[in-house]
Design an enzyme around this catalytic site. Structure first.
Site, PDB file in Angstrom:
ATOM      1  N   CYS A 298      35.267  23.152 -24.647  1.00  0.00           N
ATOM      2  CA  CYS A 298      34.517  22.098 -23.951  1.00  0.00           C
ATOM      3  C   CYS A 298      35.374  20.861 -23.773  1.00  0.00           C
ATOM      4  CB  CYS A 298      33.184  21.789 -24.625  1.00  0.00           C
ATOM      5  SG  CYS A 298      33.334  21.099 -26.255  1.00  0.00           S
TER       6      CYS A 298
ATOM      7  N   ARG B 211      26.812   9.490 -25.099  1.00  0.00           N
ATOM      8  CA  ARG B 211      26.446  10.628 -25.954  1.00  0.00           C
ATOM      9  C   ARG B 211      24.985  10.489 -26.361  1.00  0.00           C
ATOM     10  NH1 ARG B 211      29.387  13.367 -29.378  1.00  0.00           N
ATOM     11  NH2 ARG B 211      27.475  14.536 -29.401  1.00  0.00           N
TER      12      ARG B 211
ATOM     13  N   LYS C  26      26.418  27.756 -22.607  1.00  0.00           N
ATOM     14  CA  LYS C  26      27.628  26.971 -22.336  1.00  0.00           C
ATOM     15  C   LYS C  26      28.158  26.278 -23.589  1.00  0.00           C
ATOM     16  CE  LYS C  26      26.366  22.450 -20.416  1.00  0.00           C
ATOM     17  NZ  LYS C  26      26.863  21.446 -19.479  1.00  0.00           N
ATOM     18  N   ASP C  27      27.335  26.188 -24.633  1.00  0.00           N
ATOM     19  CA  ASP C  27      27.820  25.596 -25.877  1.00  0.00           C
ATOM     20  C   ASP C  27      28.469  26.627 -26.807  1.00  0.00           C
ATOM     21  OD1 ASP C  27      26.967  23.043 -25.182  1.00  0.00           O
ATOM     22  OD2 ASP C  27      24.949  23.387 -25.967  1.00  0.00           O
TER      23      ASP C  27
ATOM     24  N   ARG D 154      35.152  17.861 -17.597  1.00  0.00           N
ATOM     25  CA  ARG D 154      35.019  18.701 -16.400  1.00  0.00           C
ATOM     26  C   ARG D 154      34.373  17.911 -15.258  1.00  0.00           C
ATOM     27  NH1 ARG D 154      30.620  21.060 -14.510  1.00  0.00           N
ATOM     28  NH2 ARG D 154      29.434  20.444 -16.339  1.00  0.00           N
ATOM     29  N   ARG D 155      33.304  17.192 -15.570  1.00  0.00           N
ATOM     30  CA  ARG D 155      32.629  16.414 -14.521  1.00  0.00           C
ATOM     31  C   ARG D 155      33.511  15.253 -14.060  1.00  0.00           C
ATOM     32  NH1 ARG D 155      27.191  16.925 -18.096  1.00  0.00           N
ATOM     33  NH2 ARG D 155      26.433  18.869 -17.195  1.00  0.00           N
TER      34      ARG D 155
ATOM     35  N   ARG E 218      19.906   9.357 -23.708  1.00  0.00           N
ATOM     36  CA  ARG E 218      20.728   9.039 -22.529  1.00  0.00           C
ATOM     37  C   ARG E 218      19.892   8.429 -21.420  1.00  0.00           C
ATOM     38  NH1 ARG E 218      25.375  13.603 -21.787  1.00  0.00           N
ATOM     39  NH2 ARG E 218      25.703  13.960 -23.985  1.00  0.00           N
TER      40      ARG E 218
END
Ligand code: DPM
Length: 348
Positions: free
Chosen positions: A249, A155, A86-87, A137-138, A161
């Site tokens: 992204c 981040r 996904k990156d 997106r989230r 996190r």
């Protein structure tokens, strides 16, 4: 190439704990399969690792987590690189190819609650609770359904996190990929997995990919056995969808997919940042039937994927599924949402 070089394979990785766990998954399989080869892991920092004070969408580069590793690949300092698919941008730099896509883990997003809220859920958190995520997106998908919650950028790598969540009093919860949490051994921190109708996942989420030099037949052959056909075909469709929409992204484009009895189903959506508008659709296509005349497949046609594990017809059909769905959404007005978002990101 001398004998030593043939026997010693250098594998590029980011330095974070998650990246190293992922790279070791790949290196362990390679070692098991090729007992007479040596593997060395070479770690590098990327822009995405170094710039921690900005949301991903505001750094304004497409290959945040991949560029430095691709330079090392091009300069032959490493022979293959392990990424989270996904990156990876849907168009790879000249001379680079995805040599393998491994079997996907659960691609969903998950909610990790602050321990003091562990008996609650997104719908029962106190009014004004702050959810930590820097994924547009989230945010775009959850804002509409949970108007009582606030969203804030968080981040740093997964360890940072979780520490910010647990030790601080600011975030009530984080939204993270189920797969990343599982690979870190933190599945027990998942309070809630988000189903498709609440949050569609990112393109390629949950799958690891191996990037190699396009002309490197030796390495291509080495990594081919790592391919997982179902994952590969689903991810080609997802990446084609994203590419046709020109999402990166920084754009709230999201998907889910399945492949059953040769029928590939792709669900996808484009969301406005404030959550007020969404355009969602679904396409189901048989991957083994010929659907009219198709242009010859090329590396680009498969969003950088080159492999022997699926036929050209199957790859073409998967790619086409993504394009058809993207066209459906563009007709329904996705273009307006996308250009509005690009305009907004230019202004911040
Ligand atoms: C991309 C996004 C995020 C990562 C954007 C998105 C999440 C950023 C954030 C493209 N890459 O998902 O909408 O939460 O602030 C990333 C993670 C993984 C790979 C971590 C995660 C692990 C899962 C996998 C960061 N990249 O999403 O929680 O291998 O798919």
């Amino acid at each position: 190439m001398d004998n030593n070089e043939l026997k010693r394979i250098r594998v590029g990785s980011r330095k974070s704990q998650l990246a190293l766990i992922q790279t070791n998954i790949v290196v362990d399989s390679l070692k098991k399969r090729f007992k007479d080869l040596e593997f060395e892991i070479v770690t590098l920092d990327t822009v995405g690792d170094n710039v921690l004070d900005k949301a991903l969408s505001k750094i304004g580069e497409k290959s945040l987590f991949t560029k430095e590793l691709e330079v090392a690949l091009a300069e032959r300092e490493v022979d293959l690189v392990v990424h989270s698919l996904k990156d990876m941008p849907t168009t790879l730099p000249e001379g680079m190819t995805i040599g393998a896509i491994l079997e996907r883990e659960d691609p969903s997003d998950a909610v990790v609650l602050h321990p003091k809220f562990s008996s609650r859920s997104l719908s029962t958190l106190p009014e004004g609770s702050v959810l930590g995520t820097s994924s547009l997106r989230r945010i775009a998908q959850l804002r509409k359904r949970y108007p009582r919650l606030e969203f804030e950028n968080v981040r740093g790598n997964l360890n940072t996190r979780l520490r910010k969540l647990d030790e601080g009093d600011h975030y009530a919860a984080l939204i993270l990929a189920t797969a990343g949490l599982a690979r870190m051994g933190w599945s027990d921190r998942i309070n809630q997995k988000l189903p498709d109708d609440i949050c569609l996942h990112a393109v390629g989420q949950g799958a690891l990919a191996i990037e190699i030099r396009s002309q490197d037949a030796k390495i291509q052959k080495l990594v081919d056995f790592l391919n997982h056909k179902e994952t590969l075909l689903r991810c080609v469709a997802e990446r084609a969808f994203m590419r046709k929409l020109e999402g990166g992204c920084s754009v709230p484009v999201a998907v889910s997919s399945s492949l059953q009895n040769e029928m590939l189903t792709l669900k996808g959506g484009v969301f406005s940042l404030d959550g007020s508008r969404n355009i969602v659709g679904t396409r189901t296509v048989s991957i083994s039937e010929k659907h009219g005349e198709k242009p010859n497949n090329s590396v680009n046609e498969s969003c950088g994927v080159e492999t022997n594990c699926a036929s050209l017809l199957e790859l073409n059909n998967s790619y086409e599924t993504g394009v058809l769905l993207a066209d459906d959404l563009l007709v329904k007005g996705a273009k307006d949402i996308l250009s509005e978002i690009r305009q907004q990101s230019l202004n911040v």
